[in-house]
Design a protein around this motif. Structure first.
Motif, PDB file in Angstrom:
ATOM      1  N   PRO A 133      -4.926   1.970  -0.387  1.00  0.00           N
ATOM      2  CA  PRO A 133      -4.660   0.813  -1.255  1.00  0.00           C
ATOM      3  C   PRO A 133      -4.062   1.243  -2.590  1.00  0.00           C
ATOM      4  O   PRO A 133      -4.065   2.435  -2.930  1.00  0.00           O
ATOM      5  N   PRO A 134      -3.566   0.284  -3.359  1.00  0.00           N
ATOM      6  CA  PRO A 134      -3.032   0.612  -4.676  1.00  0.00           C
ATOM      7  C   PRO A 134      -4.063   1.382  -5.509  1.00  0.00           C
ATOM      8  O   PRO A 134      -5.240   1.020  -5.546  1.00  0.00           O
ATOM      9  N   ALA A 135      -3.610   2.439  -6.125  1.00  0.00           N
ATOM     10  CA  ALA A 135      -4.488   3.328  -6.905  1.00  0.00           C
ATOM     11  C   ALA A 135      -5.263   2.545  -7.958  1.00  0.00           C
ATOM     12  O   ALA A 135      -4.698   1.729  -8.686  1.00  0.00           O
TER      13      ALA A 135
ATOM     14  N   ARG B  19     -10.834  10.995   2.730  1.00  0.00           N
ATOM     15  CA  ARG B  19     -10.283  10.969   1.374  1.00  0.00           C
ATOM     16  C   ARG B  19     -10.728   9.692   0.665  1.00  0.00           C
ATOM     17  O   ARG B  19     -10.900   8.646   1.301  1.00  0.00           O
ATOM     18  N   GLU B  20     -10.931   9.784  -0.638  1.00  0.00           N
ATOM     19  CA  GLU B  20     -11.297   8.597  -1.418  1.00  0.00           C
ATOM     20  C   GLU B  20     -10.208   7.559  -1.263  1.00  0.00           C
ATOM     21  O   GLU B  20      -9.045   7.905  -1.233  1.00  0.00           O
TER      22      GLU B  20
ATOM     23  N   ALA C  97      -9.212  -4.463  -3.472  1.00  0.00           N
ATOM     24  CA  ALA C  97      -8.348  -4.564  -2.288  1.00  0.00           C
ATOM     25  C   ALA C  97      -9.197  -4.641  -1.021  1.00  0.00           C
ATOM     26  O   ALA C  97      -8.900  -5.431  -0.121  1.00  0.00           O
ATOM     27  N   HIS C  98     -10.263  -3.824  -0.965  1.00  0.00           N
ATOM     28  CA  HIS C  98     -11.124  -3.806   0.223  1.00  0.00           C
ATOM     29  C   HIS C  98     -11.702  -5.194   0.498  1.00  0.00           C
ATOM     30  O   HIS C  98     -11.765  -5.627   1.657  1.00  0.00           O
ATOM     31  N   GLU C  99     -12.114  -5.903  -0.544  1.00  0.00           N
ATOM     32  CA  GLU C  99     -12.637  -7.262  -0.384  1.00  0.00           C
ATOM     33  C   GLU C  99     -11.592  -8.163   0.280  1.00  0.00           C
ATOM     34  O   GLU C  99     -11.921  -8.940   1.180  1.00  0.00           O
ATOM     35  N   HIS C 100     -10.348  -8.054  -0.163  1.00  0.00           N
ATOM     36  CA  HIS C 100      -9.274  -8.864   0.413  1.00  0.00           C
ATOM     37  C   HIS C 100      -9.012  -8.465   1.866  1.00  0.00           C
ATOM     38  O   HIS C 100      -8.815  -9.328   2.721  1.00  0.00           O
TER      39      HIS C 100
ATOM     40  N   VAL D 280       0.829  -1.204   0.000  1.00  0.00           N
ATOM     41  CA  VAL D 280       0.000   0.000   0.000  1.00  0.00           C
ATOM     42  C   VAL D 280       0.863   1.253   0.000  1.00  0.00           C
ATOM     43  O   VAL D 280       2.079   1.190   0.204  1.00  0.00           O
ATOM     44  N   GLN D 281       0.216   2.384  -0.188  1.00  0.00           N
ATOM     45  CA  GLN D 281       0.903   3.663  -0.052  1.00  0.00           C
ATOM     46  C   GLN D 281       1.310   3.840   1.409  1.00  0.00           C
ATOM     47  O   GLN D 281       0.696   3.258   2.313  1.00  0.00           O
TER      48      GLN D 281
END
Length: 139
Positions: A98-100, A122-123, A106-109, A92-93
Motif C-alpha cells: 500500500p501507499p507508504a 515485509r512490513e 488502506a488495510h481497512e479499505h 499501490v506499489q
C-alpha cells in the motif's frame, strides 16, 4: 538477478475498464492536447484512479501507462498532493504494498472492499495479491 518483488508485478493491462474514461470536460484521456500540461495530467491521473473498481488496484506505473506516460513517480506525487478526494488506497506499489505510511488505513479499505490480500514477511505484513490488480487475468 531479479528481486523477489518482481514476481508479483502484474503485466501492464492491454485493456482495462479505466481506459475508456474521459476527463471532466468529456475529452478522452488518450487525446489530451498537451500531455505536458500539469493541470491536465493531474486531472487525468485522478480520473484514472476514480475509475478503478472497488476491490481492485493499479500500480503507480499502471496509472501512468494508461495515460501514455512512464512517470510512476509523477503519479505518486499527484496522489500525495491531490489524491485525498479519490480512492487513493487503490493505487499501490508495483509489488502490491500500500501507499507508504498509510498501510493501516488502506488495510481497512481493502478489507471493506474485498480486495485480495496475501501475507508478507515485509512490513506492513500484507500486500495486495496479484489477482487484485486491474488487468490481471486468472490463468
Amino acid at each position: 538477478m531479479s528481486s523477489p518483488d518482481e514476481s508479483v508485478r502484474p503485466e501492464p493491462a492491454a485493456s482495462s475498464p479505466v481506459e475508456t474514461l474521459s476527463l471532466s470536460n468529456g475529452e478522452p484521456m488518450s487525446e489530451i492536447e498537451n500531455p505536458s500540461d500539469p493541470e491536465a495530467f493531474v486531472e487525468a491521473v485522478l480520473s484514472v484512479v476514480d475509475g478503478i473498481p472497488a476491490g481492485r488496484v493499479m500500480s503507480y506505473g499502471q496509472v501512468a501507462a494508461t495515460l501514455g506516460s512512464r512517470s510512476a513517480r509523477g503519479v505518486g506525487r499527484i496522489m500525495a498532493l491531490h489524491g485525498s478526494d479519490v480512492a487513493w488506497w487503490r493505487v499501490v506499489q508495483a509489488s502490491g504494498f500500500p501507499p507508504a505510511g498509510h498501510d493501516a488505513r488502506a488495510h481497512e479499505h481493502y478489507v471493506a472492499e474485498g480486495t485480495p490480500l496475501v501475507e508478507s514477511s515485509r512490513e506492513p505484513g500484507f500486500r495486495v495479491a496479484r489477482s487484485g490488480f486491474v488487468g490481471h487475468e486468472d490463468r
